[in-house]
Design a protein around this motif. Structure first.
Motif, PDB file in Angstrom:
ATOM      1  N   THR A  44       0.810  -1.215   0.000  1.00  7.24           N
ATOM      2  CA  THR A  44       0.000   0.000   0.000  1.00  7.24           C
ATOM      3  C   THR A  44       0.848   1.273   0.000  1.00  7.24           C
ATOM      4  O   THR A  44       0.377   2.328  -0.437  1.00  7.24           O
ATOM      5  CB  THR A  44      -0.917   0.030   1.233  1.00  7.24           C
ATOM      6  OG1 THR A  44      -0.108  -0.048   2.424  1.00  7.24           O
ATOM      7  CG2 THR A  44      -1.877  -1.161   1.206  1.00  7.24           C
ATOM      8  N   GLN A  45       2.118   1.181   0.478  1.00  5.60           N
ATOM      9  CA  GLN A  45       2.950   2.393   0.522  1.00  5.60           C
ATOM     10  C   GLN A  45       4.412   2.006   0.748  1.00  5.60           C
ATOM     11  O   GLN A  45       4.705   0.969   1.359  1.00  5.60           O
ATOM     12  CB  GLN A  45       2.483   3.318   1.647  1.00  5.60           C
ATOM     13  CG  GLN A  45       3.171   4.686   1.663  1.00  5.60           C
ATOM     14  CD  GLN A  45       2.428   5.688   2.517  1.00  5.60           C
ATOM     15  OE1 GLN A  45       1.379   6.213   2.112  1.00  5.60           O
ATOM     16  NE2 GLN A  45       2.951   5.952   3.704  1.00  5.60           N
ATOM     17  N   VAL A  46       5.307   2.843   0.237  1.00  2.35           N
ATOM     18  CA  VAL A  46       6.747   2.652   0.440  1.00  2.35           C
ATOM     19  C   VAL A  46       7.310   3.921   1.058  1.00  2.35           C
ATOM     20  O   VAL A  46       6.999   5.038   0.608  1.00  2.35           O
ATOM     21  CB  VAL A  46       7.480   2.359  -0.882  1.00  2.35           C
ATOM     22  CG1 VAL A  46       8.954   2.078  -0.614  1.00  2.35           C
ATOM     23  CG2 VAL A  46       6.839   1.204  -1.611  1.00  2.35           C
ATOM     24  N   THR A  47       8.159   3.763   2.084  1.00  3.11           N
ATOM     25  CA  THR A  47       8.743   4.919   2.769  1.00  3.11           C
ATOM     26  C   THR A  47      10.247   4.713   2.977  1.00  3.11           C
ATOM     27  O   THR A  47      10.672   3.632   3.393  1.00  3.11           O
ATOM     28  CB  THR A  47       8.089   5.149   4.144  1.00  3.11           C
ATOM     29  OG1 THR A  47       6.685   5.325   3.973  1.00  3.11           O
ATOM     30  CG2 THR A  47       8.672   6.397   4.820  1.00  3.11           C
ATOM     31  N   TRP A  48      11.012   5.751   2.678  1.00  2.00           N
ATOM     32  CA  TRP A  48      12.455   5.769   3.009  1.00  2.00           C
ATOM     33  C   TRP A  48      12.674   6.681   4.202  1.00  2.00           C
ATOM     34  O   TRP A  48      12.169   7.805   4.241  1.00  2.00           O
ATOM     35  CB  TRP A  48      13.275   6.293   1.838  1.00  2.00           C
ATOM     36  CG  TRP A  48      13.693   5.258   0.828  1.00  2.00           C
ATOM     37  CD1 TRP A  48      13.089   4.985  -0.360  1.00  2.00           C
ATOM     38  CD2 TRP A  48      14.819   4.382   0.931  1.00  2.00           C
ATOM     39  NE1 TRP A  48      13.743   3.986  -1.024  1.00  2.00           N
ATOM     40  CE2 TRP A  48      14.821   3.594  -0.260  1.00  2.00           C
ATOM     41  CE3 TRP A  48      15.809   4.166   1.880  1.00  2.00           C
ATOM     42  CZ2 TRP A  48      15.787   2.617  -0.507  1.00  2.00           C
ATOM     43  CZ3 TRP A  48      16.767   3.195   1.629  1.00  2.00           C
ATOM     44  CH2 TRP A  48      16.764   2.436   0.458  1.00  2.00           C
ATOM     45  N   MET A  49      13.409   6.195   5.196  1.00  2.00           N
ATOM     46  CA  MET A  49      13.746   6.988   6.375  1.00  2.00           C
ATOM     47  C   MET A  49      15.255   6.960   6.596  1.00  2.00           C
ATOM     48  O   MET A  49      15.918   5.962   6.288  1.00  2.00           O
ATOM     49  CB  MET A  49      13.038   6.466   7.626  1.00  2.00           C
ATOM     50  CG  MET A  49      11.544   6.676   7.636  1.00  2.00           C
ATOM     51  SD  MET A  49      10.807   6.125   9.211  1.00  2.00           S
ATOM     52  CE  MET A  49      11.127   4.364   9.139  1.00  2.00           C
ATOM     53  N   LYS A  50      15.776   8.033   7.145  1.00  2.00           N
ATOM     54  CA  LYS A  50      17.191   8.083   7.533  1.00  2.00           C
ATOM     55  C   LYS A  50      17.279   7.976   9.048  1.00  2.00           C
ATOM     56  O   LYS A  50      16.480   8.570   9.776  1.00  2.00           O
ATOM     57  CB  LYS A  50      17.834   9.389   7.064  1.00  2.00           C
ATOM     58  CG  LYS A  50      19.331   9.474   7.348  1.00  2.00           C
ATOM     59  CD  LYS A  50      19.964  10.708   6.668  1.00  2.00           C
ATOM     60  CE  LYS A  50      21.482  10.677   6.862  1.00  2.00           C
ATOM     61  NZ  LYS A  50      21.927  11.447   7.983  1.00  2.00           N
ATOM     62  N   ASP A  51      18.273   7.228   9.523  1.00  3.98           N
ATOM     63  CA  ASP A  51      18.499   7.002  10.950  1.00  3.98           C
ATOM     64  C   ASP A  51      17.222   6.512  11.638  1.00  3.98           C
ATOM     65  O   ASP A  51      16.706   7.133  12.582  1.00  3.98           O
ATOM     66  CB  ASP A  51      18.989   8.290  11.626  1.00  3.98           C
ATOM     67  CG  ASP A  51      20.308   8.761  11.043  1.00  3.98           C
ATOM     68  OD1 ASP A  51      21.124   7.911  10.665  1.00  3.98           O
ATOM     69  OD2 ASP A  51      20.523   9.983  10.971  1.00  3.98           O
ATOM     70  N   LYS A  99      14.686   9.213  12.907  1.00  2.00           N
ATOM     71  CA  LYS A  99      13.653   8.798  11.955  1.00  2.00           C
ATOM     72  C   LYS A  99      13.213   9.955  11.049  1.00  2.00           C
ATOM     73  O   LYS A  99      12.091  10.438  11.110  1.00  2.00           O
ATOM     74  CB  LYS A  99      12.431   8.226  12.682  1.00  2.00           C
ATOM     75  CG  LYS A  99      12.690   6.920  13.405  1.00  2.00           C
ATOM     76  CD  LYS A  99      11.409   6.348  13.991  1.00  2.00           C
ATOM     77  CE  LYS A  99      11.680   5.018  14.677  1.00  2.00           C
ATOM     78  NZ  LYS A  99      10.458   4.427  15.264  1.00  2.00           N
ATOM     79  N   ILE A 100      14.108  10.365  10.192  1.00  3.37           N
ATOM     80  CA  ILE A 100      13.820  11.445   9.251  1.00  3.37           C
ATOM     81  C   ILE A 100      13.167  10.851   8.003  1.00  3.37           C
ATOM     82  O   ILE A 100      13.792  10.064   7.284  1.00  3.37           O
ATOM     83  CB  ILE A 100      15.105  12.194   8.874  1.00  3.37           C
ATOM     84  CG1 ILE A 100      15.778  12.739  10.137  1.00  3.37           C
ATOM     85  CG2 ILE A 100      14.819  13.304   7.886  1.00  3.37           C
ATOM     86  CD1 ILE A 100      17.156  13.310   9.885  1.00  3.37           C
ATOM     87  N   ASN A 101      11.917  11.218   7.741  1.00  4.24           N
ATOM     88  CA  ASN A 101      11.229  10.741   6.548  1.00  4.24           C
ATOM     89  C   ASN A 101      11.759  11.485   5.322  1.00  4.24           C
ATOM     90  O   ASN A 101      11.704  12.715   5.253  1.00  4.24           O
ATOM     91  CB  ASN A 101       9.724  10.953   6.655  1.00  4.24           C
ATOM     92  CG  ASN A 101       9.061   9.985   7.624  1.00  4.24           C
ATOM     93  OD1 ASN A 101       9.484   8.832   7.734  1.00  4.24           O
ATOM     94  ND2 ASN A 101       8.035  10.437   8.330  1.00  4.24           N
ATOM     95  N   LEU A 102      12.271  10.725   4.370  1.00  4.28           N
ATOM     96  CA  LEU A 102      12.866  11.338   3.184  1.00  4.28           C
ATOM     97  C   LEU A 102      11.972  11.259   1.958  1.00  4.28           C
ATOM     98  O   LEU A 102      11.863  12.224   1.203  1.00  4.28           O
ATOM     99  CB  LEU A 102      14.204  10.654   2.872  1.00  4.28           C
ATOM    100  CG  LEU A 102      15.308  10.792   3.906  1.00  4.28           C
ATOM    101  CD1 LEU A 102      16.519   9.989   3.462  1.00  4.28           C
ATOM    102  CD2 LEU A 102      15.684  12.254   4.102  1.00  4.28           C
ATOM    103  N   ALA A 103      11.375  10.098   1.737  1.00  8.60           N
ATOM    104  CA  ALA A 103      10.610   9.900   0.503  1.00  8.60           C
ATOM    105  C   ALA A 103       9.485   8.898   0.746  1.00  8.60           C
ATOM    106  O   ALA A 103       9.678   7.883   1.415  1.00  8.60           O
ATOM    107  CB  ALA A 103      11.524   9.399  -0.610  1.00  8.60           C
ATOM    108  N   VAL A 104       8.318   9.197   0.177  1.00 11.17           N
ATOM    109  CA  VAL A 104       7.138   8.325   0.321  1.00 11.17           C
ATOM    110  C   VAL A 104       6.533   8.107  -1.058  1.00 11.17           C
ATOM    111  O   VAL A 104       6.392   9.056  -1.848  1.00 11.17           O
ATOM    112  CB  VAL A 104       6.090   8.955   1.260  1.00 11.17           C
ATOM    113  CG1 VAL A 104       4.866   8.036   1.371  1.00 11.17           C
ATOM    114  CG2 VAL A 104       6.689   9.241   2.631  1.00 11.17           C
TER     115      VAL A 104
END
Length: 321
Positions: A54-61, A66-71
């Motif tokens: 249903t969704q893909v998320t890239w997070m840093k650290d 937990k920095i959300n970078l791309a969804v």
């Protein structure tokens, strides 16, 4: 650099092929270079089509800030919650491939990245990639201008600045001395290594060549830097030309006063037995000439040489037969 990149690519492909944890496939470790692009691969493998993404998320650290970078959402499209000036984006987003591209890498991009797929009915599945940013250092070496003395002082410096990982520095030399290395971590995460060659300076060391060699992961080959030592000293003087065959009646006997000095020699003064030379002797700077040898030139000749630091001298005993 091309050779290193090919080696890294080979490693990444091997890791990609053997990393089979759950349905999310990533490269555990990726290396990138400041100013260049990094590709963080992420795929969802579901050969039986048993799960709905249903969704893909890239997070840093993900373990800390937990920095959300791309969804990416199949219905709503892509969204980039963190302002990265367009540097971070999906390559070709889909529910099977969430590969992320980071342009114009910065040292701050170093860290752990999590690729997370929201699935039904199993819930979230994720895998992490450790992105290590490498920086090519700026290397330079230089002598330290010193004055001859009795104490040990820095005589040469070799610096590898703003690199990651930190460089190692070694020296090749024919001079006795000691090496002192210092490592500094800069505010941007890079490292500066300073290597200092220390010795007791003497006039004989002036002009001596030595090299420092810098090795670091981003360098295809060691960076070899040549350094020429620079020492200021009073004149080192020798008298040459006496052949122990001065006899009465000999014509054109001569002595030469040779001097090494830094700064260069400025004056030459000849004496005989501590007094001005006799009239039968001709002096032209560093050259002394006797046109017709007599017993008047039987004695000790001294050559005094001066520069801005002081005076050096040498003596020669002449025996007229």
């Amino acid at each position: 650099m091309v050779t290193l990149q090919l080696k890294l690519a080979t490693i990444f492909l091997h890791i990609w092929s053997v990393c089979n944890a759950q349905n999310v496939k990533v490269e555990p470790n990726v290396y990138g270079y400041v100013g260049r692009q990094a590709v963080l691969r992420c795929q969802f493998i579901d050969p039986d089509n048993a799960l709905q993404v249903t969704q893909v998320t890239w997070m840093k650290d993900p373990a800390s800030s937990k920095i959300n970078l791309a969804v990416y959402n199949p219905e709503l499209g892509t969204h980039y919650p963190t302002d990265t000036a367009g540097r971070i984006h999906f390559r070709l987003p889909s529910i099977q491939d969430a590969t992320l591209e980071i342009e114009r890498l910065e040292m701050g991009d170093d860290g752990v990245y999590s690729c997370e797929f929201a699935t039904y009915p199993d819930g979230n599945q994720e895998a992490t990639t450790n992105l290590t940013i490498l920086a090519k250092p700026k290397n330079q070496g230089s002598p330290v201008l010193v004055t001859a003395g009795l104490a040990e002082v820095p005589m040469a410096m070799c610096t590898s600045a703003n690199g990651k990982p930190p460089a190692s520095i070694s020296w090749s030399r024919n001079v006795i001395g000691n090496i002192t290395d210092t490592l500094t971590k800069n505010s941007d995460g890079t490292f500066t290594v300073n290597s200092e060659f220390r010795a007791v300076p003497s006039g004989e060391m002036d002009g001596v060549k030595m090299t420092c060699e810098v090795r670091q992961q981003t360098l295809e080959r060691p960076d070899v830097i040549q350094i020429t030592l620079s020492v200021k000293y009073i004149p080192i003087v020798i008298i040459e030309g006496y052949d122990d065959n001065w006899y009465v009646g000999r014509e054109h006997a001569s002595l030469t006063c040779s001097a090494k000095a830094n700064p260069p020699a400025s004056t030459y003064t000849w004496l005989m037995n501590g007094e001005p030379v006799p009239g039968s002797v001709t002096v032209n700077g560093h050259q002394l000439t006797v046109t017709d040898v007599t017993y008047d030139v039987n004695g000790t000749f001294t050559c005094q040489v001066t520069n801005d630091l002081g005076e050096g001298r040498s003596k020669m005993d002449v025996l007229v037969r």
